[in-house]
Design a protein around this motif. Structure first.
Motif, PDB file in Angstrom:
ATOM      1  N   LYS A 252       0.842  -1.209   0.003  1.00  0.00           N
ATOM      2  CA  LYS A 252       0.165   0.049  -0.089  1.00  0.00           C
ATOM      3  C   LYS A 252       0.876   1.124  -0.024  1.00  0.00           C
ATOM      4  O   LYS A 252       1.836   1.455   0.923  1.00  0.00           O
ATOM      5  CB  LYS A 252      -1.101  -0.068   1.115  1.00  0.00           C
ATOM      6  N   PRO A 253       0.556   2.323  -0.953  1.00  0.00           N
ATOM      7  CA  PRO A 253      -0.224   2.313  -2.126  1.00  0.00           C
ATOM      8  C   PRO A 253       0.485   1.463  -3.127  1.00  0.00           C
ATOM      9  O   PRO A 253       1.704   1.737  -3.208  1.00  0.00           O
ATOM     10  CB  PRO A 253      -0.305   3.688  -2.283  1.00  0.00           C
ATOM     11  N   CYS A 254      -0.240   0.642  -3.860  1.00  0.00           N
ATOM     12  CA  CYS A 254       0.325  -0.131  -4.955  1.00  0.00           C
ATOM     13  C   CYS A 254      -0.817  -0.253  -5.966  1.00  0.00           C
ATOM     14  O   CYS A 254      -1.923  -0.894  -5.709  1.00  0.00           O
ATOM     15  CB  CYS A 254       0.840  -1.248  -4.225  1.00  0.00           C
ATOM     16  N   ASN A 255      -0.356  -0.327  -7.285  1.00  0.00           N
ATOM     17  CA  ASN A 255      -1.251  -0.707  -8.388  1.00  0.00           C
ATOM     18  C   ASN A 255      -0.541  -1.487  -9.202  1.00  0.00           C
ATOM     19  O   ASN A 255      -1.183  -2.046 -10.389  1.00  0.00           O
ATOM     20  CB  ASN A 255      -2.101   0.495  -9.061  1.00  0.00           C
ATOM     21  N   SER A 256       0.566  -1.966  -9.112  1.00  0.00           N
ATOM     22  CA  SER A 256       1.515  -2.887 -10.110  1.00  0.00           C
ATOM     23  C   SER A 256       2.389  -3.582  -9.208  1.00  0.00           C
ATOM     24  O   SER A 256       3.002  -3.151  -8.320  1.00  0.00           O
ATOM     25  CB  SER A 256       2.113  -2.138 -11.071  1.00  0.00           C
ATOM     26  N   ILE A 257       2.774  -4.830  -9.715  1.00  0.00           N
ATOM     27  CA  ILE A 257       3.611  -5.604  -9.013  1.00  0.00           C
ATOM     28  C   ILE A 257       4.252  -6.433 -10.276  1.00  0.00           C
ATOM     29  O   ILE A 257       3.824  -6.544 -11.419  1.00  0.00           O
ATOM     30  CB  ILE A 257       3.066  -6.813  -8.177  1.00  0.00           C
ATOM     31  N   HIS A 258       5.633  -7.264  -9.920  1.00  0.00           N
ATOM     32  CA  HIS A 258       6.155  -7.853 -10.910  1.00  0.00           C
ATOM     33  C   HIS A 258       6.647  -9.343 -10.147  1.00  0.00           C
ATOM     34  O   HIS A 258       6.715  -9.357  -8.800  1.00  0.00           O
ATOM     35  CB  HIS A 258       7.398  -7.357 -11.353  1.00  0.00           C
ATOM     36  N   THR A 259       6.844 -10.406 -10.875  1.00  0.00           N
ATOM     37  CA  THR A 259       7.141 -11.797 -10.351  1.00  0.00           C
ATOM     38  C   THR A 259       8.804 -11.949 -10.727  1.00  0.00           C
ATOM     39  O   THR A 259       9.051 -13.177 -10.729  1.00  0.00           O
ATOM     40  CB  THR A 259       6.349 -12.673 -10.823  1.00  0.00           C
ATOM     41  N   PHE A 260       9.675 -11.097 -10.997  1.00  0.00           N
ATOM     42  CA  PHE A 260      10.857 -11.431 -11.474  1.00  0.00           C
ATOM     43  C   PHE A 260      11.620 -11.929 -10.151  1.00  0.00           C
ATOM     44  O   PHE A 260      11.370 -11.751  -9.035  1.00  0.00           O
ATOM     45  CB  PHE A 260      11.699  -9.847 -11.911  1.00  0.00           C
ATOM     46  N   PHE A 261      12.621 -12.880 -10.387  1.00  0.00           N
ATOM     47  CA  PHE A 261      13.310 -13.282  -9.330  1.00  0.00           C
ATOM     48  C   PHE A 261      12.671 -14.124  -7.987  1.00  0.00           C
ATOM     49  O   PHE A 261      13.024 -14.385  -7.285  1.00  0.00           O
ATOM     50  CB  PHE A 261      14.312 -12.366  -8.714  1.00  0.00           C
ATOM     51  N   MET A 262      11.341 -14.972  -8.711  1.00  0.00           N
ATOM     52  CA  MET A 262      10.578 -15.286  -7.728  1.00  0.00           C
ATOM     53  C   MET A 262      10.500 -16.820  -8.072  1.00  0.00           C
ATOM     54  O   MET A 262      10.586 -17.240  -9.337  1.00  0.00           O
ATOM     55  CB  MET A 262       9.072 -14.946  -7.744  1.00  0.00           C
ATOM     56  N   GLY A 263      10.405 -17.646  -7.245  1.00  0.00           N
ATOM     57  CA  GLY A 263      10.710 -19.276  -7.455  1.00  0.00           C
ATOM     58  C   GLY A 263       9.151 -20.017  -7.291  1.00  0.00           C
ATOM     59  O   GLY A 263       9.453 -20.997  -7.435  1.00  0.00           O
ATOM     60  N   PHE A 264       8.141 -19.204  -7.612  1.00  0.00           N
ATOM     61  CA  PHE A 264       6.754 -19.944  -7.306  1.00  0.00           C
ATOM     62  C   PHE A 264       5.738 -18.929  -7.936  1.00  0.00           C
ATOM     63  O   PHE A 264       5.935 -17.711  -8.220  1.00  0.00           O
ATOM     64  CB  PHE A 264       6.370 -20.304  -5.779  1.00  0.00           C
ATOM     65  N   ASN A 265       4.671 -19.484  -8.306  1.00  0.00           N
ATOM     66  CA  ASN A 265       3.362 -18.826  -8.926  1.00  0.00           C
ATOM     67  C   ASN A 265       2.438 -18.134  -7.620  1.00  0.00           C
ATOM     68  O   ASN A 265       2.578 -18.706  -6.487  1.00  0.00           O
ATOM     69  CB  ASN A 265       2.433 -19.643  -9.735  1.00  0.00           C
ATOM     70  N   ILE A 266       2.179 -16.943  -7.858  1.00  0.00           N
ATOM     71  CA  ILE A 266       1.288 -16.583  -7.004  1.00  0.00           C
ATOM     72  C   ILE A 266       0.017 -16.068  -7.213  1.00  0.00           C
ATOM     73  O   ILE A 266      -0.193 -15.743  -8.598  1.00  0.00           O
ATOM     74  CB  ILE A 266       1.964 -15.223  -6.234  1.00  0.00           C
ATOM     75  N   ASP A 267      -0.722 -15.795  -6.322  1.00  0.00           N
ATOM     76  CA  ASP A 267      -2.129 -15.157  -6.824  1.00  0.00           C
ATOM     77  C   ASP A 267      -2.177 -13.604  -6.243  1.00  0.00           C
ATOM     78  O   ASP A 267      -1.592 -13.417  -5.273  1.00  0.00           O
ATOM     79  CB  ASP A 267      -3.241 -15.860  -5.935  1.00  0.00           C
ATOM     80  N   VAL A 268      -2.863 -12.978  -6.895  1.00  0.00           N
ATOM     81  CA  VAL A 268      -2.634 -11.445  -6.949  1.00  0.00           C
ATOM     82  C   VAL A 268      -4.287 -10.967  -6.508  1.00  0.00           C
ATOM     83  O   VAL A 268      -4.933 -11.031  -7.480  1.00  0.00           O
ATOM     84  CB  VAL A 268      -2.019 -10.725  -7.814  1.00  0.00           C
ATOM     85  N   LEU A 269      -4.502  -9.968  -5.707  1.00  0.00           N
ATOM     86  CA  LEU A 269      -5.569  -9.344  -5.624  1.00  0.00           C
ATOM     87  C   LEU A 269      -5.261  -7.897  -5.705  1.00  0.00           C
ATOM     88  O   LEU A 269      -4.420  -7.390  -5.179  1.00  0.00           O
ATOM     89  CB  LEU A 269      -6.230  -9.650  -4.213  1.00  0.00           C
TER      90      LEU A 269
END
Length: 107
Positions: free
Chosen positions: A41-58
């Protein structure tokens, strides 16, 4: 640590990424999550670079209403939602029952 509540039921525990380091790192450089979920917070964008697993995002508006949901976002991707004020990231599957248009609570 707070709880993510949906329809009067605890879904998971939520870590608040409220400093520069936590917001920058999130789940990066992890083979598995070290928190059940992370709130940005506050946030309106994310990235999944350098992560080792899938995520769910709301993506949530200022009233904690889900305006976009992404399930199983793989590593190496960027996700954005204009109008979002909060973003919750969680390990894939944790947020499966939450629907777009519904309100969550963080307590």
């Amino acid at each position: 640590m707070k709880k993510l509540i949906y329809k009067d039921r605890e879904i998971c525990r939520v870590y608040f990424a409220n400093n520069f380091k936590d917001r920058l790192l999130g789940y990066m450089f992890r083979k598995k999550p070290h928190y059940e979920a992370i709130l940005f917070k506050p946030c309106n964008s994310i990235h999944t670079f350098f992560m080792g697993f899938n995520i769910d995002v709301l993506f949530l508006d200022k009233n904690m209403v889900v305006i976009k949901k992404i399930e199983g976002l793989p590593k190496g991707k960027i996700a954005y939602e204009k109008g979002a004020y909060f973003v919750v990231e969680a390990e894939e599957g944790i947020l499966k029952e939450i629907k777009v248009g519904e309100r969550i609570k963080i307590m």
